[in-house]
Scaffold this active site. Structure first.
Site, PDB file in Angstrom:
ATOM      1  N   THR A  99      -3.401  -2.828   1.129  1.00 21.24           N
ATOM      2  CA  THR A  99      -2.913  -1.695   1.889  1.00 21.24           C
ATOM      3  C   THR A  99      -1.433  -1.456   1.598  1.00 21.24           C
ATOM      4  OG1 THR A  99      -2.569  -0.839   4.143  1.00 21.24           O
ATOM      5  CG2 THR A  99      -2.412  -3.211   3.885  1.00 21.24           C
ATOM      6  N   GLY A 108      -0.074  -0.483  -1.038  1.00 22.23           N
ATOM      7  CA  GLY A 108       0.314  -1.003  -2.351  1.00 22.23           C
ATOM      8  C   GLY A 108       0.552   0.046  -3.409  1.00 22.23           C
ATOM      9  N   ASP A 159     -11.006   6.279   1.741  1.00 21.55           N
ATOM     10  CA  ASP A 159     -10.541   6.508   3.113  1.00 21.55           C
ATOM     11  C   ASP A 159     -11.235   7.696   3.770  1.00 21.55           C
ATOM     12  OD1 ASP A 159      -8.878   4.374   2.926  1.00 21.55           O
ATOM     13  OD2 ASP A 159      -6.995   5.492   3.077  1.00 21.55           O
ATOM     14  N   ARG A 171       3.598  -1.560   5.973  1.00 18.20           N
ATOM     15  CA  ARG A 171       2.581  -1.109   6.934  1.00 18.20           C
ATOM     16  C   ARG A 171       3.202  -0.807   8.292  1.00 18.20           C
ATOM     17  NH1 ARG A 171      -3.476  -1.276   7.007  1.00 18.20           N
ATOM     18  NH2 ARG A 171      -4.035  -1.016   9.193  1.00 18.20           N
TER      19      ARG A 171
END
Length: 264
Positions: A77, A79, A101, A188
């Protein structure tokens, strides 16, 4: 129609198995503890086993892949997967991109798995996605006759692409983005999710699930390329374009013989 059945012979202390419609049983070790974290970990294994059975039960053919080149872009995630995959899509007119997604299930879907100690759904595992629909969309693209004289490129982008047996088997080029835990967590935390991450979600779910999926992808794809999430997207794009463009003369030559074959 999807035909998967999960047979539970008690929650604690008994064998749990997952039975596919073809009759193949995937046994799981008994749950010997009533500890919530232990039970949650076991639910994760059930979810993965159900996912494998669903692949078996889903009627999805590979279609006629002649002429199509499939690039799988997966990994951690935050990345850089989407940034790179979008740049690749824009670099090739007529290419098709499918984002994993876009297949997240609605929040009220009963197929979701709850992380009890967090009171939050696990969005990092296959059961959080409508993979049947994604398989069919991918198959639909690969079944189309590719344009003559051009690189017919399908880009599959998402966090579980290369740990998925079906999708990874379609990919001719495989890139998995990585980050250190510290950098990943910092990136994140700067993003806003819907639903938002709850405290402890990254350390309890996001990172452990990424490590599990990474090990699956490594075992499944000896031809996979690991890419640092700190790599410049344009630099990486130019490197991949050299490889992809070198295939175009071969495709044109094969077009004239009406028999295109792309080796992995």
């Amino acid at each position: 129609m999807l035909l998967c059945a999960v047979r539970l012979l008690h929650t604690v202390g008994h064998r749990i198995s997952v039975l596919s419609s073809t009759g193949r049983t995937l046994p799981l070790r008994p749950v010997c503890s009533s500890d919530p974290s232990s039970l949650w970990d076991h639910l994760h294994r059930i979810s993965h086993a159900v996912h494998l059975c669903c692949i078996e039960d889903t009627i999805v053919s590979k279609g006629d892949m002649s002429g199509w080149v499939v690039v799988g872009v997966s990994g951690v995630t935050c990345g850089g997967k989407t940034t790179f995959a979008t740049a690749l899509h824009q670099a090739y007119t007529g290419s098709v991109i499918i984002h994993q997604d876009h297949y997240f299930l609605p929040i009220d879907d009963p197929r979701h798995i709850l992380v009890p100690e967090l009171g939050h759904l696990n969005w990092e595992i296959p059961s959080s996605l409508d993979m049947n629909r994604m398989y069919k969309d991918v198959d639909s693209v690969l079944s189309r006759p590719p344009p003559v004289g051009t690189l017919s490129l399908l880009i599959l982008e998402g966090f579980l692409i290369l740990s998925d047996p079906y999708l990874s088997s379609l990919c001719h080029h495989k890139l998995l983005f990585t980050l250190t835990r510290e950098v990943c967590e910092a990136r994140r935390s700067a993003r806003v999710y819907d639903p938002p991450d709850v405290p402890g979600y990254f350390s309890r779910v996001v990172w452990p699930e990424y490590e599990r999926q990474l090990q699956l992808a490594l075992a499944m794809n000896p031809d996979m390329n690991l890419v640092s999430g700190n790599t410049d997207a344009q630099e990486l794009l130019q490197q991949l374009k050299l490889t992809l463009d070198s295939q175009l003369p071969l495709l044109k030559s094969s077009d004239s013989e009406n028999s295109i074959s792309i080796s992995h």
